[in-house]
Design a protein around this motif. Structure first.
Motif, short mmCIF file in Angstrom:
data_model
loop_
_atom_site.label_atom_id
_atom_site.label_comp_id
_atom_site.label_asym_id
_atom_site.label_seq_id
_atom_site.Cartn_x
_atom_site.Cartn_y
_atom_site.Cartn_z
N UNK A 1 36.27 41.52 36.03
CA UNK A 1 35.84 42.87 35.66
C UNK A 1 37.05 43.80 35.52
N UNK A 2 38.10 43.48 36.24
CA UNK A 2 39.29 44.33 36.18
C UNK A 2 40.02 44.25 34.86
N UNK A 3 39.76 43.22 34.06
CA UNK A 3 40.40 43.12 32.75
C UNK A 3 39.40 43.32 31.63
N UNK A 4 38.26 43.96 31.97
CA UNK A 4 37.31 44.35 30.94
C UNK A 4 36.31 43.29 30.55
N UNK A 5 36.21 42.17 31.27
CA UNK A 5 35.24 41.15 30.91
C UNK A 5 33.83 41.64 31.20
#
Length: 995
Positions: free
Chosen positions: A873-877
């Motif tokens: 989630x931290x890389x926008x997934x």
């Protein structure tokens, strides 16, 4: 040395010592006052331990270093701090590490922070800071890490940040920053990681970012960026992760990409407008493990030699234009056979044409998800598909596959979801019964013939079955109806099924949707069908049923849609239909019903029911234009009825008087309990009274979007929890809507029970929204684990039961709900405990609905909570059910170790997952919660536990830790399935209980 010299030297030494002490005291006093000012602006009691009983260097979160005894560390992550940040922090002139991440600070970031010239790390992430980023942060000339993500910051990125020549890590994700990416940021040549995901920045990617020669990670997903990707970006040879998804980027990828980015591991370009081919040179990126380029306009044959990408585990190429209808369109499949780590292969809507090559069976046995939806594939499905024994999800929707589904599919023992609808398959193999893990089977809109295989009754985990729009014949097999697991959908509509309905239909007690429409089923509707008490949707239309509607259908109290049209049913319309309060639509058209039409319940709205083609009906609403019902003109009968009515009324009045006298002292007997009143209506005034004016003494919890109060509603003796939404906070209304929408679709013993909601205005005319829940007297799991109150800590059996409860709730949300629901914010503070310590999962303000495989193109936006949110989630997934599993794994490890994931010992690469992993398998007792360890030691002493029993306990604990570690691995496909988690934890609990 003479006496005068000695005296002079001594005086100088004393002076210097005194001056040093004085300076130190002054510095200490300055730091002390700055900390007190900091505390004074914290509005809750989170820093009550900061008092004169200890030196300020010994206060929680504060560290000092010699020789000056000055504050150098102020680290208060996840301390529940609320309030605003004092500008006096700027007086801590020796401060090097300052972190306030994961709290609830509001207001602006003080300009005075720019005075902290020694500062190396500044983290204000995951708060509610507003306003702009102070430009004079450039004064923090030694700053190496700047974390400002997950706030509400506005304005542009200050150009002055470019003066921070030592800055290596710069995080801005999930704010409201605009104004593009400043060109001058390219001057920060020391930058290694830059993340601005989820900001409406706009503009294009500056070519100057190519100056970041040390950059390893670049995250610019969902930033409203346009234009092309500068070629200078592809020359950053140290780049390992590049995430540019969900923008409006155009242009093509450079042909030499595989040469210029030799270390790239993570490439995310999904949902842009990029064109051209995927460069064959990607074959040279031997470290690639993740490629996501779906939803673009890439075209041209896939000529990448994937055999060189031996570490690839996630490959999403869908929704592009690769197919040309030539024989070698899918030759690339042959090159995937050496990708032994491949777990996810998504090739939907790629315009592929032709037959699926048999080499598909040469793919990795680690492959868990395979999709070929919406292509132009035809011919038989290769029998080699049976070699993919690791498959969990298979989707071949909307192609033109023909012939029987190969019997080798029965080898896929791990298969849980199979979506094969929209093809030309002609038969279902008996081997389908070998798929014991299957939860979803979707074979709609094919050309299936023959009878439904009896072996399907062996699929004991089947939750939903779609066989509609085919040519199936024969009777509905009783074996199918004995699958108690069927809880979501059984759809057999639009076939040629015949015969009467088996009485076993009544065994489907948890089924929510049953569609048998448009077949040739006959006979009476069996009364046993009333056993389907959980049905929300029932359609028997278009069959040959006759007789009356069985009264047993009245037990379907939750049904919202009932369609019995186009049959040969007769008799009167049952009065119990009026009393089904959740019934939204009923269709009784084209039958042979007679008598008067009800005017209560669903029959009060002509758009909510249909009675066409029943020529012997009368009465009802005026709009129906039916003839009036004939009245019996028998005066004697009428007189007798009047007399009887008077006698009954008199008797009832007498009884009511007695009941009233007996119950006068009781409260609330005139209305049903809140637990039985599904649609209780409450006003703002009622909630104001219930909570004593929302007074602080009734406050039991508070978060970014809401405050929760304990209260008692009128005429009821039971407490409720009133969750008042902070509508002034960004995202609060969206959170309220998401939570309401989620609660409409779920019902489970381990989910917090909602009583009702309130959407009104307060006495000042402002919007007011609240949710009313069942009150949980034992508070949250977080309180039980970490509270310093006298509340006793749960023992091992209690903790395992709680974990099983939470896992069961997730299993329901992920596998039993349609559509699938992802919680997105699972953590101990959202787990509430009732009187019996049964866990109830609550707070669905961040939850999301997922369609079948639709999560592959979901937009970003899920924050979760630091420490519990999965790394992707931290890389926008996109949000996924595996993200919830990660959160559960962290929660489990916290329950067993007693340590929050943000505990101060977790730094320099050590986290809760690694902490537990390193203890496996023989050192679990070294990291287990001290309270839990003392429980186990007491039990062992009290029971004179045998050595082998103690060994069994340690083995069980190791298994629990192993589950937590398996759930919280970084790679989503490698995480455990939540259904298996429930099973394993229950097995461990049973073992411990038998010792």
């Amino acid at each position: 040395m003479n006496s005068r010299s000695v005296l002079l030297f001594s005086s100088i030494v004393i002076f210097l010592i005194t001056a040093t002490i004085s300076a130190t005291d002054d510095g200490n006093e300055t730091d002390y006052q700055a900390l007190m000012q900091f505390k004074s602006m914290i509005t809750n009691e989170a820093l009550r331990s900061w008092n004169s009983s200890f030196h300020h260097c010994d206060w929680s979160g504060v560290s000092c270093e010699k020789p000056h005894i000055r504050v150098t560390y102020l680290v208060l992550e996840s301390h529940g701090l609320e309030g605003s940040l004092s500008p006096h922090v700027g007086n801590l002139s020796f401060l090097r590490y300052f972190s306030l991440g994961d709290n609830n600070f509001q207001g602006s970031i003080p300009q005075e922070l720019g005075r902290l010239s020694r500062l190396r790390l500044l983290s204000l992430a995951f708060n509610n800071f507003t306003g702009v980023i102070p430009s004079n942060l450039s004064g923090c000339s030694n700053l190496e890490e700047l974390h400002l993500g997950l706030n509400k910051l506005v304005g542009s990125i200050p150009k002055e940040i470019s003066f921070l020549s030592k800055l290596g890590f710069f995080y801005l994700r999930t704010n409201k920053l605009t104004g593009g990416i400043p060109l001058v940021l390219g001057n920060i040549t020391s930058l290694k990681v830059f993340s601005a995901t989820e900001n409406p920045l706009g503009g294009s990617i500056p070519d100057t970012l190519g100056n970041w020669k040390s950059l390893t990670n670049l995250y610019l997903g969902a930033c409203n960026l346009s234009g092309t990707i500068p070629h200078s970006i592809f020359n950053l040879s140290l780049l390992t992760e590049l995430s540019l998804g969900e923008n409006q980027l155009t242009g093509s990828l450079p042909s030499a990409l595989g040469t210029t980015l030799p270390h790239i591991e993570f490439l995310q370009l999904r949902m842009n407008q990029m064109t051209g081919p995927l460069p064959p040179s990607l074959s040279n990126c031997s470290k690639l493990r993740f490629i996501e380029v779906n939803y673009n306009n890439f075209r041209g044959k896939l000529t990448i030699d994937f055999s060189k990408l031996k570490d690839i585990d996630y490959l999403s190429l869908g929704n592009n234009n690769y197919g040309f209808g030539e024989s070698d369109d899918m030759k690339f499949i042959d090159t995937l056979k050496n990708c032994s780590k491949l777990k996810v292969l998504l090739l939907s809507d790629c315009k592929f044409q032709g037959m699926l090559p048999t080499s598909i069976g040469n793919l990795s046995d680690q492959l868990t998800i395979l999709t070929f939806n919406k292509n132009h594939l035809y011919g038989n499905l290769p029998s080699s598909i049976g070699n993919l024994v690791g498959l969990i999800g298979l989707s071949l929707v909307n192609n033109r596959f023909t012939g029987k589904i190969p019997s080798t599919i029965g080898k896929l023992k791990s298969l849980q979801e199979a979506y094969l609808y929209g093809n030309h398959f002609s038969g279902i193999p008996d081997s389908i019964g070998n798929l014991s893990m299957l939860t979803t089977l979707w074979l709609s809109s094919n050309r299936l013939e023959g009878q439904i295989p009896l072996s399907i009754g062996n699929c004991h985990n089947l939750l939903e079955l779609h066989l509609d729009d085919n040519k199936l014949s024969g009777k509905v097999p009783a074996q199918l109806l004995q699958l108690s697991s069927l809880t979501i959908v059984l759809n057999l509509s639009q076939n040629d099924l015949s015969g009467s309905l088996p009485t076993e239909f009544g065994d489907l007690k948890m089924l929510t949707s049953l569609d048998l429409s448009d077949n040739k089923l006959s006979g009476h509707i069996p009364s046993s069908i009333g056993g389907c008490t959980s049905l929300l949707f029932l359609s028997l239309k278009g069959n040959l049923f006759h007789g009356t509607i069985p009264s047993s259908l009245s037990s379907m109290r939750g049904v919202s849609t009932l369609d019995l049209s186009h049959n040969n049913l007769s008799g009167q319309i049952p009065r119990f239909l009026e009393k089904l309060t959740l019934l939204e639509y009923v269709n009784l058209s084209f039958n042979d019903f007679e008598g008067d039409v009800p005017t209560v319940g669903v029959f009060t709205n002509t758009s909510a029911f249909s009675l066409l083609g029943n020529n012997r009906l009368c009465g009802g609403l005026v709009e129906l234009r039916l003839p009036k019902c004939k009245e019996k003109d028998n005066h004697k009968t009428r007189f007798l009825l009047i007399v009887i009515a008077i006698l009954i009324a008199s008797t009832l009045f007498f009884i009511l008087c007695i009941v009233y006298a007996c119950c006068k002292k009781r409260r609330g007997q005139s209305s049903q309990s809140l637990r039985d009143e599904r649609f209780l209506k409450v006003s703002y005034n009622q909630l104001l009274k219930a909570t004593n004016g929302f007074c602080e003494s009734n406050l039991i919890g508070e978060g970014g979007f809401s405050s929760v109060y304990k209260g008692i509603l009128d005429h009821d003796d039971e407490f409720v929890a009133v969750k008042v939404v902070h509508l002034q906070n960004r995202g609060a209304n969206k959170s309220f809507i998401a939570e309401c929408e989620t609660w409409r679709n779920i019902r489970h013993r381990n989910l917090l029970k909602i009583i009702t909601s309130c959407s009104s205005v307060d006495f000042q005319g402002k919007d007011f929204k609240a949710l009313i829940y069942e009150f949980m007297p034992n508070g949250s799991l977080h309180d039980w684990l970490h509270s310093s109150s006298s509340k006793s800590k749960p023992n091992i059996l209690q903790r395992l039961n709680i974990l099983i409860d939470v896992a069961s709730a997730l299993d329901y949300l992920h596998n039993h709900c349609l559509p699938t629901i992802v919680h997105c914010d699972l953590k101990p503070s959202n787990i509430l405990l009732d009187d019996d310590l049964v866990a109830h999962v609550g707070d669905f303000g961040l939850s999301r609905f997922l369609g079948t495989f639709s999560n592959q193109n979901s937009t970003t936006g899920i924050k979760g909570t630091i420490g519990y949110a999965p790394p992707e989630y931290g890389v926008g997934s996109q949000m996924t059910t595996s993200g919830d599993v990660y959160s559960f794994g962290i929660l489990l490890l916290e329950v067993m170790t007693g340590k929050m994931p943000t505990h101060k010992i977790f730094h320099d690469g050590l986290n809760l997952h690694k902490f537990a992993y390193m203890a496996l398998p023989d050192h679990v007792t070294d990291v287990i919660d001290d309270d839990l360890l003392s429980f186990l030691q007491e039990d062992a002493t009290a029971n004179q536990c045998k050595l082998e029993n103690a060994k069994t306990v340690e083995e069980c604990l190791a298994l629990v830790f192993k589950i937590g570690v398996s759930c919280s691995v970084d790679s989503p496909p490698q995480r455990m399935n939540i259904k298996n988690v429930v099973h394993e934890l229950q097995h461990i609990l049973d073992t411990l209980q038998n010792i």
